[in-house]
Design a protein around this motif. Structure first.
Motif, PDB file in Angstrom:
ATOM      1  N   UNK A 238      42.864  79.151  21.412  1.00 58.62           N
ATOM      2  CA  UNK A 238      42.137  77.683  20.293  1.00 58.62           C
ATOM      3  C   UNK A 238      41.979  77.222  19.714  1.00 58.62           C
ATOM      4  N   UNK A 239      43.146  76.217  19.425  1.00 56.28           N
ATOM      5  CA  UNK A 239      43.208  75.501  17.952  1.00 56.28           C
ATOM      6  C   UNK A 239      41.805  74.931  17.842  1.00 56.28           C
ATOM      7  N   UNK A 240      41.557  74.871  16.477  1.00 58.62           N
ATOM      8  CA  UNK A 240      40.435  74.198  15.796  1.00 58.62           C
ATOM      9  C   UNK A 240      40.455  73.005  14.538  1.00 58.62           C
ATOM     10  N   UNK A 241      40.341  72.089  14.904  1.00 58.97           N
ATOM     11  CA  UNK A 241      40.824  70.933  13.671  1.00 58.97           C
ATOM     12  C   UNK A 241      39.427  70.411  13.740  1.00 58.97           C
ATOM     13  N   UNK A 242      39.584  70.107  11.794  1.00 58.91           N
ATOM     14  CA  UNK A 242      39.063  69.060  11.337  1.00 58.91           C
ATOM     15  C   UNK A 242      39.132  67.720  12.166  1.00 58.91           C
ATOM     16  N   UNK A 243      38.757  66.849  12.513  1.00 59.36           N
ATOM     17  CA  UNK A 243      39.051  65.545  12.900  1.00 59.36           C
ATOM     18  C   UNK A 243      39.553  64.651  11.564  1.00 59.36           C
ATOM     19  N   UNK A 244      39.060  65.140  10.407  1.00 56.18           N
ATOM     20  CA  UNK A 244      39.756  64.577   9.092  1.00 56.18           C
ATOM     21  C   UNK A 244      41.029  65.589   8.697  1.00 56.18           C
ATOM     22  N   UNK A 245      41.370  65.982   9.188  1.00 54.26           N
ATOM     23  CA  UNK A 245      42.668  67.361   8.553  1.00 54.26           C
ATOM     24  C   UNK A 245      43.754  65.800   8.520  1.00 54.26           C
ATOM     25  N   UNK A 246      44.304  66.224   6.853  1.00 48.31           N
ATOM     26  CA  UNK A 246      45.189  65.075   6.501  1.00 48.31           C
ATOM     27  C   UNK A 246      44.420  63.632   6.385  1.00 48.31           C
TER      28      UNK A 246
ATOM     29  N   UNK B 259      33.402  58.088  19.930  1.00 49.07           N
ATOM     30  CA  UNK B 259      33.450  59.548  19.156  1.00 49.07           C
ATOM     31  C   UNK B 259      35.248  59.810  19.282  1.00 49.07           C
ATOM     32  N   UNK B 260      35.567  60.826  18.391  1.00 51.59           N
ATOM     33  CA  UNK B 260      36.781  61.403  18.201  1.00 51.59           C
ATOM     34  C   UNK B 260      37.492  61.726  19.550  1.00 51.59           C
ATOM     35  N   UNK B 261      36.854  62.822  19.989  1.00 51.97           N
ATOM     36  CA  UNK B 261      37.299  63.627  20.702  1.00 51.97           C
ATOM     37  C   UNK B 261      38.681  64.925  20.683  1.00 51.97           C
ATOM     38  N   UNK B 262      38.820  64.247  22.228  1.00 52.63           N
ATOM     39  CA  UNK B 262      40.809  65.087  22.338  1.00 52.63           C
ATOM     40  C   UNK B 262      41.167  64.693  21.281  1.00 52.63           C
ATOM     41  N   UNK B 263      42.027  65.791  20.658  1.00 55.28           N
ATOM     42  CA  UNK B 263      43.180  65.945  19.474  1.00 55.28           C
ATOM     43  C   UNK B 263      44.471  65.484  19.970  1.00 55.28           C
ATOM     44  N   UNK B 264      44.706  64.655  19.370  1.00 55.89           N
ATOM     45  CA  UNK B 264      45.874  64.516  19.561  1.00 55.89           C
ATOM     46  C   UNK B 264      47.280  65.096  19.201  1.00 55.89           C
ATOM     47  N   UNK B 265      48.836  64.419  19.654  1.00 60.06           N
ATOM     48  CA  UNK B 265      50.127  65.618  19.583  1.00 60.06           C
ATOM     49  C   UNK B 265      49.586  65.149  18.179  1.00 60.06           C
ATOM     50  N   UNK B 266      50.763  67.269  17.603  1.00 59.43           N
ATOM     51  CA  UNK B 266      50.397  67.243  16.204  1.00 59.43           C
ATOM     52  C   UNK B 266      51.742  68.508  15.502  1.00 59.43           C
ATOM     53  N   UNK B 267      51.935  68.624  15.160  1.00 60.42           N
ATOM     54  CA  UNK B 267      52.292  69.441  14.367  1.00 60.42           C
ATOM     55  C   UNK B 267      52.869  69.583  13.284  1.00 60.42           C
TER      56      UNK B 267
ATOM     57  N   UNK C  24      56.087  58.509  12.797  1.00 56.44           N
ATOM     58  CA  UNK C  24      56.205  58.326  11.528  1.00 56.44           C
ATOM     59  C   UNK C  24      55.135  58.281  10.692  1.00 56.44           C
ATOM     60  N   UNK C  25      55.069  59.180   9.696  1.00 55.51           N
ATOM     61  CA  UNK C  25      53.848  59.135   8.755  1.00 55.51           C
ATOM     62  C   UNK C  25      52.948  57.195   8.421  1.00 55.51           C
TER      63      UNK C  25
ATOM     64  N   UNK D 117      44.769  61.939  11.357  1.00 54.48           N
ATOM     65  CA  UNK D 117      46.547  62.006  11.602  1.00 54.48           C
ATOM     66  C   UNK D 117      47.369  62.354  12.474  1.00 54.48           C
ATOM     67  N   UNK D 118      47.830  62.178  12.616  1.00 59.92           N
ATOM     68  CA  UNK D 118      49.232  62.797  13.267  1.00 59.92           C
ATOM     69  C   UNK D 118      50.210  62.607  13.222  1.00 59.92           C
TER      70      UNK D 118
END
Lengths: 110, 402
Positions: free
Chosen positions: B124-132, B280-288, B377-378, B390-391
């Motif tokens: 499993x991916x572990x990603x901080x909600x504040x990544x990027x 709450x932020x909870x589920x991660x959105x699609x990202x790459x 797009x960014x 951010x995704x």
């Protein structure tokens, strides 16, 4: 009959490997955390701010918030007092906020 | 002159880029800052990483690590909330205490976790909600992470459900509180406590004692941490020592004020018009993310360039990753790995091209999941005050030489 022996053997082997694995974990002796210097910008109120903030956390935690508005820094300082009991007296709040804004400020609304 | 030299030297010692101002401020979003160097000091059990703070340790993984789908333990990002973290734990004396609205409060030792429960594994991916977070302007509060506040590991442990069953939940149980061994300096304060609504408990949530086949590094939560596949890492409590079951939603600083986004369809707001309600932020959105090449890499004109990276979402599964070399006008599908690591893991991708012209070449990557969700797009990512989720489509510019 044979089956039982095999089972017992397997169980014994499992036990041995488990204790080996546990031993391996125990080898992990603990860690020593490095100290890293995150230099503060020189300015009025630097020493006082340093003492108050560094009591709990690295200066990196502050400067890596990015440049922020005065209102932002004030809100942060008050949060540190209210939520984390930072040892900052009411009469010292302004000095800390002024230092943060003068040196890590950004002139935007908010 | 002298002072500047001092700071230059000091910055080198710290080895971490102090965050400076970047783009214009108008509730816009850009690409996250992506040129920070790793520190020249390694934290215990780690290789040198991008370092934002030493107390508590805040360490980011550099981009090139994401060219492969498993993040090595010693390159895995680190984020703690409290400054006091145990530096020695004897696992044989470690136990998790379960109390509150349970039939029988119990203490489950580390040895018992390994011995008495069915072991399960999940990648499993572990990603901080504040990544990027550094992509958002005006700059939201919080560490100004680049894109490497994430990683993916194979976790081994036991189901939270099975552990809770040892204590037995009372009928009125509604929430589960998690607390680890990290401590605030002033003990009267809350500490870092997180809570999960019982209705969100499922079989894939585990208490892990192994990460990529090894004991967890201290900085990633030795000896055990909570794993919530698909969710951002805010509830993946490290050095998990206490589980308390409550009837109603507990009041907690880190649940009620942190890790929340606007409770509206776009999960967005503007600095002048903040959303009245948050969730709450909870589920991660699609990202790459593109792992190779990294920005500024020199590549040869006409020679095979293999772009590699990783894609993921909250567990629905990635269906495709596309690459653009013309600023997003046209897209070509990359090759995905077989997906055998499951829907919560990084899906690695690769795409081979031969750069035709010399000069700057910008590569973009965009992932899509089984729900048809894709990355904006960014500059189209919507702002929120916490700088969460951010995704934006990733972008790397290389130099093609003849």
């Amino acid at each position: 009959m044979k089956k039982t022996t095999v089972l017992a053997l397997t169980a014994a082997m499992l036990l041995t490997s488990l204790s080996a694995a546990e031993k391996k974990v125990e080898v992990q002796k603990g860690i020593k955390m490095p100290y890293m210097e995150f230099p503060m910008k020189q300015g009025k109120g630097m020493y006082s701010t340093k003492g108050k903030c560094n009591m709990c956390h690295s200066w990196g935690y502050v400067l890596n918030q990015g440049p922020q508005s005065k209102a932002f820094w004030r809100k942060k300082v008050i949060k540190m007092i209210d939520v984390f009991q930072a040892p900052i007296r009411n009469e010292d709040i302004d000095e800390v906020v002024e230092y943060l804004y003068a040196n890590y400020g950004k002139r935007v609304k908010g | 002159m002298q002072r500047r030299d001092f700071f230059k030297k000091a910055a080198l010692i710290a080895g971490s880029a102090a965050v400076g101002s970047t783009a214009a401020d108008a509730d816009t979003t850009t690409h996250p800052v992506d040129n920070r160097k790793v520190a020249n000091i390694a934290f215990p059990q780690k290789r040198p990483l991008i370092t934002y703070s030493d107390r508590p340790p805040l360490l980011e993984t550099p981009r090139e690590v994401f060219a492969t789908p498993i993040t090595p333990n010693d390159l895995f990002f680190v984020r703690w909330h409290m400054p006091m973290i145990p530096t020695y734990i004897n696992p044989h004396y470690f136990s998790i205490k379960i109390d509150g609205e349970v039939k029988k409060p119990v203490k489950i030792s580390f040895d018992s976790l390994k011995r008495d429960f069915e072991p399960v594994e999940i990648t499993s991916v572990l990603q901080c909600g504040g990544n990027s977070r550094s992509a958002f302007h005006p700059t939201p509060g919080g560490i100004q992470w680049g894109p490497g506040a994430m990683g993916c590991a194979k976790w081994k442990g036991v189901r939270l459900k099975d552990v809770l069953a040892k204590a037995g939940l009372k009928k009125n149980a509604g929430w589960i509180k998690f607390h680890g061994l990290e401590k605030p300096v002033y003990t009267k304060t809350d500490g870092f406590v997180r809570a999960l609504e019982l209705s969100k408990l499922h079989d894939k949530i585990i208490i892990a004692y192994e990460m990529n086949g090894e004991a967890l590094p201290y900085l990633n939560g030795f000896p055990v941490r909570l794993i919530l596949p698909g969710f951002y890492s805010d509830s993946w409590v490290k050095m998990l020592s206490n589980i308390t079951v409550t009837g109603t939603k507990p009041k907690l600083h880190f649940m009620d004020h942190a890790y929340r986004v606007p409770d509206n369809d776009c999960e967005c707001e503007t600095p002048d018009n903040l959303a009245p309600k948050t969730k709450p932020i909870e589920e991660m959105n699609v990202n790459s993310l593109i792992g190779y090449p990294t920005g500024g890499t020199k590549v040869k004109q006409g020679a095979d360039l293999i772009v590699r990276g990783v894609a993921f979402d909250g567990g629905h599964g990635i269906t495709k990753v596309e690459i653009s070399t013309d600023g997003g006008s046209s897209w070509q599908e990359a090759t995905l790995d077989d997906g055998s690591q499951g829907p919560y893991a990084y899906r690695s991708f690769r795409y081979t091209l031969k750069p035709a012209q010399t000069g700057a070449l910008t590569l973009m990557a965009r992932a899509t999941n089984t729900k048809g969700e894709t990355q904006p797009f960014a500059q189209d990512v919507k702002w929120n005050r916490g700088g969460y989720k951010y995704n934006g489509i990733d972008e790397v510019t290389v130099e093609v030489v003849s």
